[in-house]
Design a protein around this motif. Structure first.
Motif, mmCIF file in Angstrom:
data_model
loop_
_atom_site.group_PDB
_atom_site.id
_atom_site.type_symbol
_atom_site.label_atom_id
_atom_site.label_comp_id
_atom_site.label_asym_id
_atom_site.label_seq_id
_atom_site.Cartn_x
_atom_site.Cartn_y
_atom_site.Cartn_z
ATOM 1 N N PRO A 464 0.827 -1.213 0.000
ATOM 2 C CA PRO A 464 0.000 0.000 0.000
ATOM 3 C C PRO A 464 0.856 1.256 0.000
ATOM 4 N N PRO A 465 0.423 2.310 -0.669
ATOM 5 C CA PRO A 465 1.180 3.572 -0.669
ATOM 6 C C PRO A 465 1.476 4.091 0.728
ATOM 7 N N GLN A 466 0.512 3.931 1.643
ATOM 8 C CA GLN A 466 0.707 4.413 3.013
ATOM 9 C C GLN A 466 1.877 3.693 3.684
ATOM 10 N N PHE A 467 1.992 2.394 3.470
ATOM 11 C CA PHE A 467 3.076 1.611 4.061
ATOM 12 C C PHE A 467 4.417 2.006 3.442
ATOM 13 N N TYR A 468 4.411 2.181 2.107
ATOM 14 C CA TYR A 468 5.647 2.566 1.424
ATOM 15 C C TYR A 468 6.090 3.967 1.840
ATOM 16 N N SER A 469 5.120 4.829 2.128
ATOM 17 C CA SER A 469 5.445 6.180 2.575
ATOM 18 C C SER A 469 6.232 6.144 3.885
ATOM 19 N N ILE A 470 5.882 5.223 4.782
ATOM 20 C CA ILE A 470 6.621 5.088 6.035
ATOM 21 C C ILE A 470 8.044 4.636 5.753
ATOM 22 N N MET A 471 8.202 3.711 4.794
ATOM 23 C CA MET A 471 9.532 3.260 4.419
ATOM 24 C C MET A 471 10.377 4.427 3.919
ATOM 25 N N LEU A 472 9.795 5.252 3.053
ATOM 26 C CA LEU A 472 10.537 6.379 2.489
ATOM 27 C C LEU A 472 10.939 7.391 3.568
ATOM 28 N N GLN A 473 10.086 7.563 4.579
ATOM 29 C CA GLN A 473 10.445 8.444 5.695
ATOM 30 C C GLN A 473 11.719 7.958 6.384
ATOM 31 N N CYS A 474 11.809 6.639 6.545
ATOM 32 C CA CYS A 474 12.975 6.043 7.206
ATOM 33 C C CYS A 474 14.236 6.220 6.365
ATOM 34 N N TRP A 475 14.073 6.387 5.048
ATOM 35 C CA TRP A 475 15.217 6.468 4.140
ATOM 36 C C TRP A 475 15.541 7.896 3.725
ATOM 37 N N SER A 476 15.158 8.855 4.537
ATOM 38 C CA SER A 476 15.546 10.244 4.251
ATOM 39 C C SER A 476 17.067 10.340 4.230
ATOM 40 N N ALA A 477 17.598 11.076 3.251
ATOM 41 C CA ALA A 477 19.053 11.186 3.111
ATOM 42 C C ALA A 477 19.678 11.839 4.332
ATOM 43 N N GLU A 478 18.986 12.828 4.882
ATOM 44 C CA GLU A 478 19.476 13.518 6.063
ATOM 45 C C GLU A 478 18.984 12.780 7.313
ATOM 46 N N PRO A 479 19.879 12.217 8.132
ATOM 47 C CA PRO A 479 19.448 11.443 9.304
ATOM 48 C C PRO A 479 18.484 12.190 10.220
ATOM 49 N N ARG A 480 18.695 13.482 10.388
ATOM 50 C CA ARG A 480 17.834 14.241 11.304
ATOM 51 C C ARG A 480 16.400 14.343 10.805
ATOM 52 N N GLU A 481 16.191 14.111 9.520
ATOM 53 C CA GLU A 481 14.837 14.182 8.972
ATOM 54 C C GLU A 481 14.078 12.863 9.102
ATOM 55 N N ARG A 482 14.756 11.827 9.525
ATOM 56 C CA ARG A 482 14.068 10.551 9.727
ATOM 57 C C ARG A 482 13.253 10.606 11.011
ATOM 58 N N PRO A 483 12.120 9.933 11.056
ATOM 59 C CA PRO A 483 11.277 9.977 12.259
ATOM 60 C C PRO A 483 11.939 9.245 13.422
ATOM 61 N N THR A 484 11.469 9.522 14.611
ATOM 62 C CA THR A 484 11.893 8.754 15.775
ATOM 63 C C THR A 484 11.147 7.424 15.789
ATOM 64 N N PHE A 485 11.649 6.475 16.553
ATOM 65 C CA PHE A 485 10.932 5.204 16.682
ATOM 66 C C PHE A 485 9.620 5.390 17.431
ATOM 67 N N GLU A 486 9.593 6.344 18.339
ATOM 68 C CA GLU A 486 8.341 6.622 19.041
ATOM 69 C C GLU A 486 7.274 7.083 18.049
ATOM 70 N N ALA A 487 7.653 7.967 17.132
ATOM 71 C CA ALA A 487 6.698 8.440 16.124
ATOM 72 C C ALA A 487 6.304 7.305 15.178
ATOM 73 N N LEU A 488 7.253 6.468 14.801
ATOM 74 C CA LEU A 488 6.952 5.331 13.928
ATOM 75 C C LEU A 488 6.000 4.367 14.611
ATOM 76 N N CYS A 489 6.216 4.121 15.886
ATOM 77 C CA CYS A 489 5.338 3.221 16.637
ATOM 78 C C CYS A 489 3.906 3.757 16.642
ATOM 79 N N CYS A 490 3.744 5.043 16.917
ATOM 80 C CA CYS A 490 2.407 5.647 16.936
ATOM 81 C C CYS A 490 1.756 5.574 15.556
#
Length: 510
Positions: A464-490
């Motif tokens: 699903p696009p929604q699931f892939y969108s979460i993957m892309l968030q994790c793969w941001s080139a700039e580490p600081r732009e990646r979400p926290t695990f707390e945000a990913l869990c929520c």
């Protein structure tokens, strides 16, 4: 007893072990009504703080342990061993069966008698998604229910009920006067009164309340026994290796049995494959971290080769094999999102403790009974403080898992919690593809080159696009732009929520 009043002495005498410090032992838990729904009645002959009720069955593991069944009453005499209390069994059937009447018990298997936590229908601070999973287990029938702490309202409660295979959620309101209600039309002084009423009549609920939800997820004690709380070097002769479960870079994993009583997992270290001090550091980290979504370390055997590390047993092996063996026959998107949310929960705890994993992948997530997923091998990380960021500097002789490693970690050989987030995105790819190899057909060198060109794994078929969108968030080139695990869990726990699912008119809650 000096000048103590005789009547007062008769009142205190039954609970003397709770008040007197003997041989350096601390007193039992302080008498309190903090977790109670109503104060102890004046005529009660004993302070409630000393008496507990068993939430689960427990079979003694050692000669010093005390066996008991769910619902049994116990008097706690000593709480000095962390996680293990010394208690007396108060049930007459135990005495009649010749069973040991005093011994050590795991403290997370009991709750204070007459407290809210002791009620069979109270499940504490579990999330809505977990409540649904537990109610949907086989064995629960229409009307099965539980009460849990509200996620959205501190100090509030929610009622979850099973109706014809669907779980409904109600917000239990707490009035300014302290009373509980679904609507102001009918209020209750305690939650017990609330439950008692709705088990007799539905009175606006979707169904009359039936039996409490089954508590099928029995918690693992934090240690093998009270003796291994601090002294966790054990005799290797007490461990039997029964069946090999797998092998990896550092050794093998076996299903084992400790003391002829307790199923365990045994991880062995190949001689010469890793500095024993590194292995022991892994064990030390694992021993200090305690979370429902992390594998719990029990003990080690380090006095001779091969070194053993003893952990709780997860009978279904690695998540990678679990996914590959299923290949979509029973595991679908709902289960896949749940897997990801549980892993994110464990990683959020590591994040909160300033630990990093360094090798997060499906092969290092283990699967237990009742769809429980736990992160393993997190102790391989080494935590350093550099510029206020927790990093791990890789040793040159250790091989990188390139296809799971963030570009900056490949480039600098330094890891952070944000590089773990990148790895989590690859783990999501493994979950949604049923264990397919990421960057299939590419060598490690090719992957490194592609990543330098800002290449990302493409959206897999049926993802699903929604699931892939979460993957892309994790793969941001700039580490600081990646979400926290707390945000990913929520985000993963709320993945299937829609605003229409919880209308105020129906009084559903998140």
């Amino acid at each position: 007893m000096g000048n103590i009043c005789p009547r007062l002495w008769e009142y205190l005498k039954p609970c003397l072990p709770c008040f007197v410090r003997e041989a350096g032992k601390p007193v039992a838990p302080e008498v309190t009504t903090e977790n109670a729904e109503s104060p102890c009645p004046p005529e009660a002959p004993r302070p409630r703080g000393c008496y507990f009720v068993a939430l689960f069955d427990y079979q003694a593991r050692t000669a010093e342990d005390l066996s008991f069944h769910a619902g049994d009453k116990l008097q706690v005499l000593d709480t000095s061993p962390e996680g293990w209390w010394f208690a007396r069994h108060l049930e007459t059937r135990a005495a009649g069966s010749g069973q040991r009447l005093e011994g050590y018990i795991p403290s997370n298997y009991v709750a204070e008698d007459r407290s809210l936590q002791a009620e069979p229908w109270f499940f504490g601070a579990i999330k809505r998604a977990d409540a649904e999973k537990q109610l949907l287990y086989s064995g629960n029938q229409t009307g099965a229910f539980l009460i849990r702490e509200s996620e959205s309202e501190k100090g509030g409660f929610a009622l979850s009920v099973l109706v014809e295979g669907v779980v409904k959620h109600y917000k239990i309101r707490r009035l300014d006067e302290g009373e509980f209600c679904l609507t102001r039309r009918r209020t209750f002084i305690t939650l017990s009164e609330f439950v008692s009423h709705y088990t007799k009549i539905s009175d606006g609920l979707c169904v009359k309340l039936g039996k409490p939800c089954l508590k099928v997820q029995v918690p693992a004690p934090f240690d093998l026994s009270y003796k291994t709380v601090d002294q966790w070097e054990i005799d290797r002769n007490s461990v039997q290796l029964l069946k090999r479960l797998g092998s990896g870079q550092f050794g093998e994993v076996w299903e084992g049995l400790w003391n002829n009583t307790t199923p365990v997992a045994v991880k062995t270290l190949k001689p010469g494959s890793m500095d024993p001090n590194d292995f022991l550091r892994e064990a030390q980290i694992m021993k200090s971290l305690r979370h429902p979504k992390l594998i719990q370390l029990y003990a080690v055997c380090t006095l001779e080769d091969p070194i053993y590390i003893i952990t709780e047993l997860m009978r279904h092996g690695s998540l990678l094999e679990y996914l590959q063996n299923d290949a979509g026959s029973k595991i679908h998107l709902t289960q896949q999102v749940d897997m990801a949310a549980q892993v994110a929960s464990g990683m959020a705890y590591l994040e909160s403790q300033n630990y990093i994993h360094r090798d997060l992948a499906a092969r290092n997530v283990l699967v237990g009974e009742h769809n429980i997923y736990k992160v393993a091998d997190f102790g391989l990380a080494r935590v350093f403080k550099v510029d206020n960021e927790d990093i791990y500097e890789l040793k040159h002789e250790v091989k990188l898992p390139v296809k799971w490693t963030a570009p900056e970690a490949i480039r600098t050989k330094k890891f952070s919690i944000k590089s773990d987030v990148w790895s989590f995105g690859v783990l999501l790819y493994e979950i949604i593809t049923y264990g397919k190899m990421p960057y299939s057909g590419m060598t490690g060198a090719q992957v490194i080159q592609k990543l330098s060109q800002n290449y990302r794994l493409p959206q897999p078929p049926n993802c699903p696009p929604q699931f892939y969108s979460i993957m892309l968030q994790c793969w941001s080139a700039e580490p600081r732009e990646r979400p926290t695990f707390e945000a990913l869990c929520c985000e993963l726990e709320d993945y299937f929520e829609t605003d229409s699912s919880y209308s105020d008119a129906n009084n559903w809650v998140k």
